[in-house]
Design a protein around this motif. Structure first.
Motif, PDB file in Angstrom:
ATOM      1  N   ILE A   1       0.836  -1.204   0.000  1.00 14.09           N
ATOM      2  CA  ILE A   1       0.000   0.000   0.000  1.00 14.09           C
ATOM      3  C   ILE A   1       0.871   1.254   0.000  1.00 14.09           C
ATOM      4  O   ILE A   1       0.601   2.219  -0.734  1.00 14.09           O
ATOM      5  CB  ILE A   1      -0.951  -0.007   1.220  1.00 14.09           C
ATOM      6  CG1 ILE A   1      -2.053  -1.051   1.027  1.00 14.09           C
ATOM      7  CG2 ILE A   1      -1.567   1.381   1.426  1.00 14.09           C
ATOM      8  CD1 ILE A   1      -2.917  -1.259   2.255  1.00 14.09           C
ATOM      9  N   ALA A   2       1.929   1.244   0.792  1.00 12.36           N
ATOM     10  CA  ALA A   2       2.826   2.403   0.835  1.00 12.36           C
ATOM     11  C   ALA A   2       3.484   2.639  -0.521  1.00 12.36           C
ATOM     12  O   ALA A   2       3.646   3.788  -0.958  1.00 12.36           O
ATOM     13  CB  ALA A   2       3.889   2.188   1.916  1.00 12.36           C
ATOM     14  N   MET A   3       3.853   1.564  -1.214  1.00 11.47           N
ATOM     15  CA  MET A   3       4.447   1.700  -2.548  1.00 11.47           C
ATOM     16  C   MET A   3       3.450   2.275  -3.540  1.00 11.47           C
ATOM     17  O   MET A   3       3.786   3.116  -4.388  1.00 11.47           O
ATOM     18  CB  MET A   3       4.936   0.334  -3.042  1.00 11.47           C
ATOM     19  CG  MET A   3       6.106  -0.217  -2.279  1.00 11.47           C
ATOM     20  SD  MET A   3       6.574  -1.859  -2.914  1.00 11.47           S
ATOM     21  CE  MET A   3       7.835  -2.309  -1.731  1.00 11.47           C
ATOM     22  N   ILE A   4       2.201   1.808  -3.463  1.00  9.19           N
ATOM     23  CA  ILE A   4       1.174   2.318  -4.373  1.00  9.19           C
ATOM     24  C   ILE A   4       0.943   3.807  -4.134  1.00  9.19           C
ATOM     25  O   ILE A   4       0.849   4.595  -5.082  1.00  9.19           O
ATOM     26  CB  ILE A   4      -0.134   1.520  -4.197  1.00  9.19           C
ATOM     27  CG1 ILE A   4       0.063   0.067  -4.634  1.00  9.19           C
ATOM     28  CG2 ILE A   4      -1.273   2.159  -5.000  1.00  9.19           C
ATOM     29  CD1 ILE A   4      -1.082  -0.859  -4.278  1.00  9.19           C
ATOM     30  N   GLU A   5       0.862   4.202  -2.871  1.00  6.49           N
ATOM     31  CA  GLU A   5       0.666   5.623  -2.555  1.00  6.49           C
ATOM     32  C   GLU A   5       1.824   6.474  -3.073  1.00  6.49           C
ATOM     33  O   GLU A   5       1.629   7.584  -3.561  1.00  6.49           O
ATOM     34  CB  GLU A   5       0.522   5.799  -1.038  1.00  6.49           C
ATOM     35  CG  GLU A   5      -0.847   5.463  -0.500  1.00  6.49           C
ATOM     36  CD  GLU A   5      -1.914   6.456  -0.936  1.00  6.49           C
ATOM     37  OE1 GLU A   5      -1.579   7.552  -1.414  1.00  6.49           O
ATOM     38  OE2 GLU A   5      -3.105   6.120  -0.815  1.00  6.49           O
ATOM     39  N   ARG A   6       3.016   5.938  -2.994  1.00  5.30           N
ATOM     40  CA  ARG A   6       4.202   6.690  -3.413  1.00  5.30           C
ATOM     41  C   ARG A   6       4.283   6.846  -4.935  1.00  5.30           C
ATOM     42  O   ARG A   6       4.658   7.905  -5.442  1.00  5.30           O
ATOM     43  CB  ARG A   6       5.453   5.964  -2.900  1.00  5.30           C
ATOM     44  CG  ARG A   6       6.773   6.668  -3.218  1.00  5.30           C
ATOM     45  CD  ARG A   6       7.940   5.752  -2.905  1.00  5.30           C
ATOM     46  NE  ARG A   6       7.949   4.577  -3.788  1.00  5.30           N
ATOM     47  CZ  ARG A   6       8.533   3.418  -3.488  1.00  5.30           C
ATOM     48  NH1 ARG A   6       9.126   3.252  -2.323  1.00  5.30           N
ATOM     49  NH2 ARG A   6       8.501   2.423  -4.350  1.00  5.30           N
ATOM     50  N   ASP A   7       3.905   5.803  -5.678  1.00  2.98           N
ATOM     51  CA  ASP A   7       4.165   5.766  -7.121  1.00  2.98           C
ATOM     52  C   ASP A   7       2.911   5.846  -7.991  1.00  2.98           C
ATOM     53  O   ASP A   7       2.995   5.709  -9.211  1.00  2.98           O
ATOM     54  CB  ASP A   7       4.917   4.481  -7.481  1.00  2.98           C
ATOM     55  CG  ASP A   7       6.270   4.386  -6.785  1.00  2.98           C
ATOM     56  OD1 ASP A   7       6.891   5.441  -6.565  1.00  2.98           O
ATOM     57  OD2 ASP A   7       6.695   3.251  -6.473  1.00  2.98           O
ATOM     58  N   LYS A   8       1.750   6.069  -7.402  1.00  3.36           N
ATOM     59  CA  LYS A   8       0.500   6.017  -8.162  1.00  3.36           C
ATOM     60  C   LYS A   8       0.434   7.087  -9.250  1.00  3.36           C
ATOM     61  O   LYS A   8       1.010   8.172  -9.128  1.00  3.36           O
ATOM     62  CB  LYS A   8      -0.698   6.148  -7.230  1.00  3.36           C
ATOM     63  CG  LYS A   8      -0.833   7.495  -6.535  1.00  3.36           C
ATOM     64  CD  LYS A   8      -2.019   7.483  -5.578  1.00  3.36           C
ATOM     65  CE  LYS A   8      -2.252   8.847  -4.941  1.00  3.36           C
ATOM     66  NZ  LYS A   8      -1.148   9.254  -4.071  1.00  3.36           N
TER      67      LYS A   8
END
Length: 229
Positions: free
Chosen positions: A61-68
């Protein structure tokens, strides 16, 4: 409208390679005590609860928030309201992603080189992905290009990374399957029929989120090698 060929089926013809993949994966999943099959005849659907830990879900989830970024469509004439979520490509070689990526391939018994880059997706309230198929339509203009890079999509694996307060179910209207987001749940399905031709009844949609934010990751597998060398 998409450019369709009148000389062959929209989805594609039967294939022994795809049929064999369907048989192999279904046998493997049905022998796995963690997995259960949906009791329907329309298509092959499987569930695996708690496939990911809470910590793994939070990391993704943190990766998605960062790179969305705004999600895109593979279509000749995309509709801006058809897919309104955000997406990102997950770095398959990162220490957080690689074990998950490879564990999905291991669960299905498919070669990791046949798997596309895992995609993270984020749905805020009101966002959706209207009814679509994951397989490629051979009559569309993109087919010659995708056929050179692994060919047709066979299996899809989707993992829900969080619970959603209301809405956001993944719905297969023709197959009669609706799955509410549940943290760590993996849903896998065969996009092909037993003869290896595309299964129209795998039509599905990401229903609009009403309350909360929905996070998922999706992994698509090709009939041939997608990952070079």
């Amino acid at each position: 409208m998409p450019f369709l060929s009148r000389k062959r089926p929209v989805g594609g013809a039967p294939s022994k390679v795809r049929a064999h993949a369907g048989e192999q994966v279904s046998r493997r999943l049905e022998a796995d005590p963690r997995v259960r099959r949906a009791q329907i005849d329309a298509a092959q659907f499987y569930y695996c609860s708690d496939f990911l830990t809470a910590e793994q879900c939070d990391q993704l989830i943190a990766m998605i928030e960062r790179d969305k970024r705004p999600s895109t469509l593979l279509s000749d004439n995309p509709d801006a309201n058809f897919r309104t979520s955000d997406s990102c490509d997950m770095d398959r070689w990162s220490p957080q992603v690689r074990p998950i990526d490879e564990s999905i391939a291991q669960l299905l018994g498919l070669d990791v080189s046949h798997g596309e880059t895992m995609q993270g997706q984020r749905y805020a309230p009101g966002q959706q992905f209207r009814a679509h198929h994951d397989y490629f339509h051979e009559g569309e203009r993109y087919w010659p290009e995708v056929s050179r890079h692994g060919g047709q999509r066979t299996w899809t694996a989707m993992i829900f990374l969080n619970d959603v307060t209301e809405g956001g179910a993944t719905w297969f209207p023709q197959a009669g399957v609706k799955v509410a987001p549940k943290r760590g749940l993996l849903l896998a399905w065969n996009n092909m029929k037993p003869d290896g031709s595309p299964n129209e009844k795998t039509l599905h949609e990401g229903m609009p989120v009403v309350e909360g934010v929905k996070y998922i990751v999706t992994k698509w597998f090709r009939e041939g090698m997608w990952l070079a060398g």
